[in-house]
Design a protein around this motif. Sequence first.
Motif, PDB file in Angstrom:
ATOM      1  N   GLY A 215       1.028  -1.368  -0.015  1.00 52.66           N
ATOM      2  CA  GLY A 215       0.055  -0.002   0.167  1.00 52.66           C
ATOM      3  C   GLY A 215       0.716   1.250   0.118  1.00 52.66           C
ATOM      4  O   GLY A 215       0.445   2.068  -0.661  1.00 52.66           O
ATOM      5  N   LYS A 216       1.861   1.360   0.806  1.00 52.89           N
ATOM      6  CA  LYS A 216       2.689   2.417   0.882  1.00 52.89           C
ATOM      7  C   LYS A 216       3.390   2.596  -0.417  1.00 52.89           C
ATOM      8  O   LYS A 216       3.714   3.793  -0.970  1.00 52.89           O
ATOM      9  CB  LYS A 216       3.798   2.108   1.631  1.00 52.89           C
ATOM     10  CG  LYS A 216       3.226   2.198   3.363  1.00 52.89           C
ATOM     11  CD  LYS A 216       4.514   2.184   4.400  1.00 52.89           C
ATOM     12  CE  LYS A 216       3.665   1.992   5.475  1.00 52.89           C
ATOM     13  NZ  LYS A 216       3.213   3.387   6.158  1.00 52.89           N
ATOM     14  N   SER A 218       2.180   1.677  -3.527  1.00 48.86           N
ATOM     15  CA  SER A 218       1.284   2.477  -4.401  1.00 48.86           C
ATOM     16  C   SER A 218       1.088   3.574  -4.398  1.00 48.86           C
ATOM     17  O   SER A 218       0.544   4.387  -5.112  1.00 48.86           O
ATOM     18  CB  SER A 218      -0.177   1.516  -4.263  1.00 48.86           C
ATOM     19  OG  SER A 218      -0.820   1.800  -2.922  1.00 48.86           O
ATOM     20  N   GLU A 219       1.376   4.281  -3.202  1.00 50.22           N
ATOM     21  CA  GLU A 219       1.350   5.759  -2.725  1.00 50.22           C
ATOM     22  C   GLU A 219       2.204   6.714  -3.499  1.00 50.22           C
ATOM     23  O   GLU A 219       2.092   7.889  -3.362  1.00 50.22           O
ATOM     24  CB  GLU A 219       0.785   6.106  -1.318  1.00 50.22           C
ATOM     25  CG  GLU A 219      -0.613   5.245  -0.808  1.00 50.22           C
ATOM     26  CD  GLU A 219      -0.463   5.414   0.493  1.00 50.22           C
ATOM     27  OE1 GLU A 219       0.472   5.831   1.329  1.00 50.22           O
ATOM     28  OE2 GLU A 219      -1.504   4.849   1.154  1.00 50.22           O
ATOM     29  N   LYS A 221       4.368   8.970  -5.722  1.00 50.35           N
ATOM     30  CA  LYS A 221       4.135   9.795  -6.613  1.00 50.35           C
ATOM     31  C   LYS A 221       5.022   9.547  -7.729  1.00 50.35           C
ATOM     32  O   LYS A 221       6.205   8.955  -7.802  1.00 50.35           O
ATOM     33  CB  LYS A 221       4.104  11.153  -6.529  1.00 50.35           C
ATOM     34  CG  LYS A 221       3.182  11.545  -5.257  1.00 50.35           C
ATOM     35  CD  LYS A 221       1.726  11.277  -5.470  1.00 50.35           C
ATOM     36  CE  LYS A 221       1.039  11.735  -4.553  1.00 50.35           C
ATOM     37  NZ  LYS A 221      -0.379  11.563  -4.739  1.00 50.35           N
TER      38      LYS A 221
END
Length: 466
Positions: A215-216, A218-219, A221
């Motif tokens: 999840g981290k 995928s965040e 940029k």
Amino acid sequence: MSTVALVALARPTFDLACAQANFDSARALLIELGAQVVGPAELIMTPEDVAAVKLPAADVYILFMASFSDASPAVELLGNVKGPVLGWSMREPGAVGERLKLNSMCGVNLAAHALMNVGQSIRHIHGNADEPAVREAITAALAGNLPTAYAPKEVSGEFAPTEKVDAAFAWLKGKKIGAVGDAPNGFTPCVFDGPQLQKLFGLDVRQITIDDAFGKISEVKDDARELAYARAVAAQPSLASVNVDEAKKVSGVEVALDNWREQESLDAIAIRCWPEFPTDLGACICSSLGRLSDRGTVTTCERDVLGAVTMMICESLGSDENYLVDIVDLDAAQGLVRLWHCGSAATKLAADPTNATQSIHCNRKLGVAGNFPLKTGPVTLFRLDRDVDPSNSTGLRMVVSRGESIPAPNHFQGNTATVITQPDAAALVNGIVTGGYPHHLVISWIDVRPGIRSMAQKLGIPLTEW
């Protein structure tokens, strides 16, 4: 006639043709020497393979490490037999610079740790079936005389001043370790007790799941990932030859882990680097750990928290960057071992930091992993480990030794140090395996033994020094 239960373990990511040939040779030798060989005739590689095995009673139980394997099959099949189990590891084939085709010795080392954890004991033979010394050892084993659990003579030396050790404890107190995911299956050295580490060293372990980590990632940029990739290529231009998509995925992991480090004020990160990253992300994250390490964050693969603690102890006692390694090769005649891992070393640790080649992972064939030899000079080999001895109130033990990393080509794809050991090399390997010590050691280029001795004494942790 002796009945021998022969259990051969392997893993598909290694050279199965070579593993099978070695297994066939070992089986043929046992039969030639008059043994009645029982057990599976095929390499054991999957849980289904393990479940299908029904071992009959035997006079000798041989764990044949055809290639690397995690320790769970060894525990399942041999944890409760009448021991000691005889662990048999193979020499590494192939030309200098090729991938580590078997990693057999490391597999036996890992299995020995796990077997000791369930109350089993192990003896060790290293070498191929066509070697006279191996033939002699197998002949003796069939006659009821297993190899001894010999080790180097224990030594000691000066102790660090009290104020230095107190300063080391003060440095460690409050440090935070980020742990990502669970330990890989069968990797018992990577199991840890958080409250124990808090009590003895003042360390705080912050855990997240693999899903949390993804999840981290995928965040992250796009511009942050692109900038990290550009900086990595500028630092090591060889990265430009690696698949760009894979390399940028690894740069995204680097950014995500660095962001987490900053948010949580982490001093170390121990991460479950496989199988999820290569299978689900489509990349190997070795070089992201190396880049974080270059910037001062302790990193370990295979979620080895105690390995990270070992590295932090070294740093608290004055060491610079260290590296987590396996013992993968022994040349007894030359008195040396080869220490290796698959490519997560800080480029500062390269024999030539300006040419710390970035490439693909040796087994997974995905980017990005370092591919360079480690620097030379006197080295300390050290490890903090859990202790299964119920009389040891600390629940921990330490092992330390010394050697010299010598100039040599990068013997195996990844990061290799060729080390002439201060004690006899064969005795050192045998002591580590039969003593059930972890397959992961920390190599440090500073002599931190005086501080280790004093720290062990102050905490009441048993220390074996060779």
